[in-house]
Design an enzyme around this catalytic site. Structure first.
Site, PDB file in Angstrom:
ATOM      1  N   ASN A  10      42.228  31.950  34.414  1.00 46.09           N
ATOM      2  CA  ASN A  10      42.791  32.568  33.211  1.00 46.09           C
ATOM      3  C   ASN A  10      41.909  32.191  32.021  1.00 46.09           C
ATOM      4  O   ASN A  10      41.994  31.085  31.499  1.00 46.09           O
ATOM      5  CB  ASN A  10      44.234  32.051  33.018  1.00 46.09           C
ATOM      6  CG  ASN A  10      44.871  32.611  31.754  1.00 46.09           C
ATOM      7  OD1 ASN A  10      44.316  33.505  31.109  1.00 46.09           O
ATOM      8  ND2 ASN A  10      46.036  32.086  31.397  1.00 46.09           N
ATOM      9  N   TRP A  11      41.074  33.137  31.621  1.00 49.69           N
ATOM     10  CA  TRP A  11      40.118  32.852  30.544  1.00 49.69           C
ATOM     11  C   TRP A  11      40.759  32.875  29.154  1.00 49.69           C
ATOM     12  O   TRP A  11      40.103  32.539  28.171  1.00 49.69           O
ATOM     13  CB  TRP A  11      38.958  33.854  30.587  1.00 49.69           C
ATOM     14  CG  TRP A  11      38.006  33.656  31.722  1.00 49.69           C
ATOM     15  CD1 TRP A  11      38.003  32.637  32.639  1.00 49.69           C
ATOM     16  CD2 TRP A  11      36.889  34.490  32.055  1.00 49.69           C
ATOM     17  NE1 TRP A  11      36.966  32.801  33.519  1.00 49.69           N
ATOM     18  CE2 TRP A  11      36.260  33.931  33.182  1.00 49.69           C
ATOM     19  CE3 TRP A  11      36.359  35.666  31.513  1.00 49.69           C
ATOM     20  CZ2 TRP A  11      35.134  34.501  33.770  1.00 49.69           C
ATOM     21  CZ3 TRP A  11      35.242  36.234  32.095  1.00 49.69           C
ATOM     22  CH2 TRP A  11      34.633  35.656  33.220  1.00 49.69           C
ATOM     23  N   LYS A  12      41.995  33.343  29.086  1.00 51.34           N
ATOM     24  CA  LYS A  12      42.706  33.443  27.795  1.00 51.34           C
ATOM     25  C   LYS A  12      41.823  34.192  26.774  1.00 51.34           C
ATOM     26  O   LYS A  12      41.070  35.077  27.165  1.00 51.34           O
ATOM     27  CB  LYS A  12      43.131  32.056  27.310  1.00 51.34           C
ATOM     28  CG  LYS A  12      43.898  31.300  28.402  1.00 51.34           C
ATOM     29  CD  LYS A  12      44.612  30.090  27.898  1.00 51.34           C
ATOM     30  CE  LYS A  12      45.335  29.418  29.074  1.00 51.34           C
ATOM     31  NZ  LYS A  12      46.174  28.311  28.665  1.00 51.34           N
ATOM     32  N   HIS A  93      53.254  34.655  30.946  1.00 52.01           N
ATOM     33  CA  HIS A  93      52.599  33.377  30.638  1.00 52.01           C
ATOM     34  C   HIS A  93      53.351  32.724  29.468  1.00 52.01           C
ATOM     35  O   HIS A  93      53.818  33.408  28.561  1.00 52.01           O
ATOM     36  CB  HIS A  93      51.128  33.610  30.270  1.00 52.01           C
ATOM     37  CG  HIS A  93      50.366  32.327  30.201  1.00 52.01           C
ATOM     38  ND1 HIS A  93      50.421  31.490  29.106  1.00 52.01           N
ATOM     39  CD2 HIS A  93      49.565  31.704  31.108  1.00 52.01           C
ATOM     40  CE1 HIS A  93      49.680  30.419  29.342  1.00 52.01           C
ATOM     41  NE2 HIS A  93      49.150  30.515  30.550  1.00 52.01           N
ATOM     42  N   GLU A  95      52.380  31.292  26.934  1.00 47.98           N
ATOM     43  CA  GLU A  95      51.856  31.624  25.602  1.00 47.98           C
ATOM     44  C   GLU A  95      52.397  32.980  25.142  1.00 47.98           C
ATOM     45  O   GLU A  95      52.612  33.202  23.955  1.00 47.98           O
ATOM     46  CB  GLU A  95      50.317  31.588  25.627  1.00 47.98           C
ATOM     47  CG  GLU A  95      49.821  30.137  25.681  1.00 47.98           C
ATOM     48  CD  GLU A  95      48.511  29.916  26.405  1.00 47.98           C
ATOM     49  OE1 GLU A  95      47.749  30.883  26.632  1.00 47.98           O
ATOM     50  OE2 GLU A  95      48.225  28.755  26.779  1.00 47.98           O
ATOM     51  N   GLU A 160      54.222  26.785  35.993  1.00 48.01           N
ATOM     52  CA  GLU A 160      53.382  26.176  34.957  1.00 48.01           C
ATOM     53  C   GLU A 160      54.268  25.444  33.945  1.00 48.01           C
ATOM     54  O   GLU A 160      54.753  26.062  32.988  1.00 48.01           O
ATOM     55  CB  GLU A 160      52.589  27.257  34.219  1.00 48.01           C
ATOM     56  CG  GLU A 160      51.602  28.008  35.066  1.00 48.01           C
ATOM     57  CD  GLU A 160      50.443  28.545  34.224  1.00 48.01           C
ATOM     58  OE1 GLU A 160      49.296  28.214  34.552  1.00 48.01           O
ATOM     59  OE2 GLU A 160      50.683  29.245  33.228  1.00 48.01           O
ATOM     60  N   GLY A 166      47.056  23.046  28.983  1.00 48.58           N
ATOM     61  CA  GLY A 166      46.068  22.780  27.941  1.00 48.58           C
ATOM     62  C   GLY A 166      46.183  21.396  27.325  1.00 48.58           C
ATOM     63  O   GLY A 166      45.588  21.117  26.292  1.00 48.58           O
ATOM     64  N   SER A 202      46.587  22.233  33.253  1.00 52.09           N
ATOM     65  CA  SER A 202      45.570  21.166  33.231  1.00 52.09           C
ATOM     66  C   SER A 202      44.970  20.860  34.594  1.00 52.09           C
ATOM     67  O   SER A 202      44.667  19.692  34.894  1.00 52.09           O
ATOM     68  CB  SER A 202      46.143  19.881  32.601  1.00 52.09           C
ATOM     69  OG  SER A 202      46.408  20.108  31.240  1.00 52.09           O
ATOM     70  N   GLY A 223      43.161  27.349  33.597  1.00 50.79           N
ATOM     71  CA  GLY A 223      42.764  27.814  32.269  1.00 50.79           C
ATOM     72  C   GLY A 223      41.437  27.189  31.870  1.00 50.79           C
ATOM     73  O   GLY A 223      40.372  27.619  32.298  1.00 50.79           O
ATOM     74  N   GLY A 224      41.505  26.119  31.072  1.00 51.50           N
ATOM     75  CA  GLY A 224      40.313  25.479  30.513  1.00 51.50           C
ATOM     76  C   GLY A 224      39.182  25.247  31.502  1.00 51.50           C
ATOM     77  O   GLY A 224      38.029  25.595  31.226  1.00 51.50           O
TER      78      GLY A 224
HETATM   79  P1  PGA Z   1      45.069  25.024  31.476  1.00 53.34           P
HETATM   80  O1  PGA Z   1      45.787  26.471  31.398  1.00 53.34           O
HETATM   81  O2  PGA Z   1      44.464  24.906  32.854  1.00 53.34           O
HETATM   82  O3  PGA Z   1      44.044  25.044  30.390  1.00 53.34           O
HETATM   83  O4  PGA Z   1      46.138  24.016  31.266  1.00 53.34           O
HETATM   84  C1  PGA Z   1      46.529  26.967  32.481  1.00 53.34           C
HETATM   85  C2  PGA Z   1      47.213  28.246  32.081  1.00 53.34           C
HETATM   86  O5  PGA Z   1      47.623  28.360  30.922  1.00 53.34           O
HETATM   87  O6  PGA Z   1      47.364  29.169  32.898  1.00 53.34           O
END
Ligand code: PGA
Length: 245
Positions: A10-12, A93, A95, A160, A166, A202, A223-224
């Protein structure tokens, strides 16, 4: 159904066209089909990513609206995602839920419409730290699961915990396993078996071994660490080493 570990990047709202091109080239060179690899870039990069991604790496979108066309300025429809070559779409998600106010009612419509267009939803669920501390994790998960139904399958569920996203603070394995078995039991009460349940929050190479070793965890939403080719490839390698033997 998907019978390999599922690893989604997930590159956001990150990466330019040239940076994403470099990252995709690295993944193309390394990928050997051992896992179901899904790249989920920003909308603006979808077409470009599709044009250079190796054929067996899947493309996903980070969101969609529930209408297929019309006057919905700024929105993207499930049929447009299919048209551009997406196989998956992330729905719900945290977010989207917390920054953009998306409710379970809205997400139910998105799930159905994504499925009807031919997309496989990656449906994200999880509790906040406040809900966790108040002992409300299962109550929250239940409300989020209850909008699902058999007609949305095939489907991937991503657990999640919001406090782990994050933050560098990954949930411990017992917490993830407890949540995943709760989700699996509830889904099977709803006659939804064979739904892969992956973990996100994370995920880093250092924490992947434990996650990949659990029979209750079918993959990862990253994500990150998915923005860094070296780290992401290590995560995929560990899943392959542990799950495929
Ligand atoms: P993260 O993000 O690995 O940076 O915690 C995961 C996600 O939001 O899907």
């Amino acid at each position: 159904m998907i019978d390999k570990p599922i690893i989604a990047a997930n590159w956001k709202m990150n990466l330019t066209k040239s940076d994403s091109g470099k990252l995709i080239n690295n993944l193309n060179n390394f990928y050997d089909g051992g896992v179901e690899l899904i790249i989920v870039p920003s909308f603006t990069l979808l077409d470009f990513a599709k044009s250079i991604l190796s054929n067996d790496i899947a493309l996903g979108a980070q969101n969609c609206y529930y209408k297929n066309e019309g006057s919905y300025t700024g929105e993207i429809s499930p049929t447009q995602l299919i048209d551009i070559g997406c196989k998956y779409v992330i729905i719900g998600h945290s977010e989207r839920r917390h920054i953009f106010g998306e409710t379970n009612d809205l997400l139910k419509k998105k799930l159905l419409s994504a499925k009807n267009a031919g997309l496989i939803p990656i449906y994200c669920i999880g509790e906040t730290i406040k809900e966790k501390r108040a002992g409300k994790t299962q109550e929250v998960l239940l409300k989020q699961i209850d909008i699902l139904s058999k007609d949305i399958m095939p489907l991937v569920v991503a657990y999640e915990p919001i406090w782990a996203i994050g933050t560098g603070r990954i949930a411990d394995i017992e917490t993830i396993e407890q949540a995943n078995s709760f989700i699996r039991d509830r889904l099977s009460d709803m006659e939804m078996t064979d739904v892969p349940i992956i973990y996100g929050g994370s995920v880093k190479p250092e924490s992947t071994y434990k996650i990949a070793s659990s029979n209750l965890i079918d993959g990862a939403l990253v994500g990150g660490a998915s923005l860094n080719a070296g780290q992401f490839i290590k995560i995929i390698d560990i899943f392959k080493e542990v799950k495929i033997c």
